[in-house]
Design an enzyme around this catalytic site. Structure first.
Site, PDB file in Angstrom:
ATOM      1  N   GLU A   8     -33.949  32.462 -20.051  1.00 25.05           N
ATOM      2  CA  GLU A   8     -34.427  33.923 -20.634  1.00 25.05           C
ATOM      3  C   GLU A   8     -34.209  34.983 -19.492  1.00 25.05           C
ATOM      4  OE1 GLU A   8     -38.203  32.776 -22.313  1.00 25.05           O
ATOM      5  OE2 GLU A   8     -37.124  31.440 -23.911  1.00 25.05           O
ATOM      6  N   GLU A  20     -32.933  22.631 -19.046  1.00 21.12           N
ATOM      7  CA  GLU A  20     -33.484  23.241 -20.323  1.00 21.12           C
ATOM      8  C   GLU A  20     -32.242  23.547 -20.954  1.00 21.12           C
ATOM      9  OE1 GLU A  20     -37.829  24.634 -20.335  1.00 21.12           O
ATOM     10  OE2 GLU A  20     -36.471  26.378 -19.686  1.00 21.12           O
ATOM     11  N   SER A  43     -37.680  22.734 -26.998  1.00 23.80           N
ATOM     12  CA  SER A  43     -38.308  22.258 -28.297  1.00 23.80           C
ATOM     13  C   SER A  43     -38.942  20.835 -28.113  1.00 23.80           C
ATOM     14  CB  SER A  43     -37.198  22.154 -29.683  1.00 23.80           C
ATOM     15  OG  SER A  43     -36.727  23.561 -29.658  1.00 23.80           O
ATOM     16  N   HIS A  89     -35.522  30.629 -15.340  1.00 23.57           N
ATOM     17  CA  HIS A  89     -35.458  30.383 -16.517  1.00 23.57           C
ATOM     18  C   HIS A  89     -34.368  30.868 -17.276  1.00 23.57           C
ATOM     19  CE1 HIS A  89     -36.761  30.005 -20.800  1.00 23.57           C
ATOM     20  NE2 HIS A  89     -37.663  29.042 -20.313  1.00 23.57           N
ATOM     21  N   GLY A 123     -36.592  27.050 -28.149  1.00 23.09           N
ATOM     22  CA  GLY A 123     -37.401  27.950 -29.167  1.00 23.09           C
ATOM     23  C   GLY A 123     -36.236  27.756 -30.533  1.00 23.09           C
ATOM     24  N   ASN A 176     -45.305  26.246 -20.443  1.00 25.92           N
ATOM     25  CA  ASN A 176     -44.708  27.642 -20.366  1.00 25.92           C
ATOM     26  C   ASN A 176     -45.104  28.532 -21.404  1.00 25.92           C
ATOM     27  OD1 ASN A 176     -43.204  30.179 -19.689  1.00 25.92           O
ATOM     28  ND2 ASN A 176     -41.145  29.154 -19.672  1.00 25.92           N
ATOM     29  N   LYS A 233     -44.808  31.607 -21.673  1.00 29.68           N
ATOM     30  CA  LYS A 233     -44.003  32.895 -21.493  1.00 29.68           C
ATOM     31  C   LYS A 233     -44.744  34.171 -21.988  1.00 29.68           C
ATOM     32  CE  LYS A 233     -40.036  29.691 -23.320  1.00 29.68           C
ATOM     33  NZ  LYS A 233     -39.156  29.507 -24.104  1.00 29.68           N
ATOM     34  N   GLY A 256     -42.571  24.958 -24.156  1.00 31.67           N
ATOM     35  CA  GLY A 256     -42.623  26.423 -24.432  1.00 31.67           C
ATOM     36  C   GLY A 256     -43.866  26.489 -25.760  1.00 31.67           C
ATOM     37  N   GLY A 257     -43.182  26.671 -26.840  1.00 29.82           N
ATOM     38  CA  GLY A 257     -44.024  26.797 -28.150  1.00 29.82           C
ATOM     39  C   GLY A 257     -45.206  25.888 -28.195  1.00 29.82           C
TER      40      GLY A 257
HETATM   41  P1  13P Z   1     -39.652  25.797 -26.431  1.00 34.81           P
HETATM   42  O1  13P Z   1     -40.409  24.617 -26.176  1.00 34.81           O
HETATM   43  O2  13P Z   1     -40.546  26.689 -27.413  1.00 34.81           O
HETATM   44  O3  13P Z   1     -38.442  25.462 -27.060  1.00 34.81           O
HETATM   45  O4  13P Z   1     -39.343  26.333 -25.027  1.00 34.81           O
HETATM   46  C1  13P Z   1     -38.775  25.821 -23.946  1.00 34.81           C
HETATM   47  C2  13P Z   1     -38.742  26.399 -22.812  1.00 34.81           C
HETATM   48  O5  13P Z   1     -38.224  27.404 -22.708  1.00 34.81           O
HETATM   49  C3  13P Z   1     -39.938  26.031 -21.625  1.00 34.81           C
HETATM   50  O6  13P Z   1     -39.629  26.746 -20.541  1.00 34.81           O
END
Ligand code: 13P
Length: 257
Positions: free
Chosen positions: A98, A168, A214, A96, A174, A9, A11, A235-236
């Site tokens: 967010e 999640e 993470s 998600h 994050g 993802n 983002k 994510g990251g």
């Molecule tokens: P991180 O891997 O950056 O923690 O993000 C996870 C996420 O929100 C994937 O959708």
């Protein structure tokens, strides 16, 4: 057996050039689809076409991060499922945290989006997860149950073929804090029990449940090795080709040690 699935993802990250470079690096490293591991990346909307072109012929699928629940028409600034399918999207991430938290998306809205995605022929990656305050208050199972119930309202058992769940925990997104393997496994097992009760044991047995929060190369193997963890939503670490590929290979190594 449930096929392992690793999805990135991206983002609201990358620009045109960095998105295309990242996609090219991944496509080169993962040129063919493999039976045991499915891989997808979900770039921002403006780069779906260029990333899709860079991935063409590779083993990596394209996904989007959101969709409107409405049909194409007069709705300024929104994106319809028909457009995602037209761009070759094989997946769409919905619900998600967010978007739930910052954009005010409710389970009722998310369920409309899930329904629109499935009706439009694009499978959904549905995200659920509790906040730290909810976990500390002992509400994790109740929160997950309510999100599943609300977001999957109206989704019949047959349609669950096209739904992947992503657990999640909000406190792990994050933050660099990852759920322990025991926390992840018990939440996934809980979600699978929920699927069994709401639908049936077949749906529960076949639905893939990804962990997100993470995920990094150094924790992927232990998380993905849990019996109810069928993959990762990253994510990251999905923004660096080497890290994302290391996570994909960790998934592969569990099946072919
Ligand atoms: P991180 O891997 O950056 O923690 O993000 C996870 C996420 O929100 C994937 O959708």
């Amino acid at each position: 057996m449930r096929r392992k699935f690793v999805a990135g993802n991206w983002k609201m990250n990358t620009l045109g050039q960095s998105a295309a470079e990242l996609a090219r690096a991944l496509a080169q490293a993962w040129p063919r689809a493999k039976p045991q591991v499915e891989v997808a990346v979900c770039p921002p909307f403006p780069y779906l076409a260029s990333v899709g072109a860079a991935l063409a012929g590779s083993g990596i699928e394209l996904g989007a991060q959101n969709v409107s629940h409405e049909k194409p028409g007069a709705l300024t600034g929104e994106i319809a499922i028909e457009m995602l399918r037209d761009l070759g999207c094989r997946w769409v991430i919905l619900g998600h945290s967010e978007r739930r938290r910052l954009m005010g998306e409710t389970d009722a809205l998310i369920s409309k989006k899930v329904t629109a995605a499935l009706a439009g022929g694009v499978p959904a990656i549905l995200c659920v997860g509790e906040t730290l305050a909810q976990r500390e208050a002992g509400q994790t199972w109740a929160v997950l149950d309510a999100q599943m119930q609300g977001s999957l309202a109206g989704v019949e058992a047959v349609a669950m073929n096209d739904v992947v769940i992503a657990y999640e925990p909000v406190w792990a997104i994050g933050t660099g804090v990852t759920a322990t393997t025991a926390q992840a496994q018990s939440a996934h097992a809980h979600l699978r029990r929920w699927l069994s009760i709401r639908y049936n044991p077949d749906v529960a047995g076949q639905t893939r449940i990804l962990y997100g929060g993470s995920v990094k190369p150094d924790n992927a193997q232990s998380l993905l090795g849990q019996p109810d963890v069928d993959g990762a939503l990253v994510g990251g670490a999905s923004l660096k080709a080497a890290d994302f590929l290391a996570i994909v290979r960790a998934a592969e190594s569990i099946i072919n040690p």
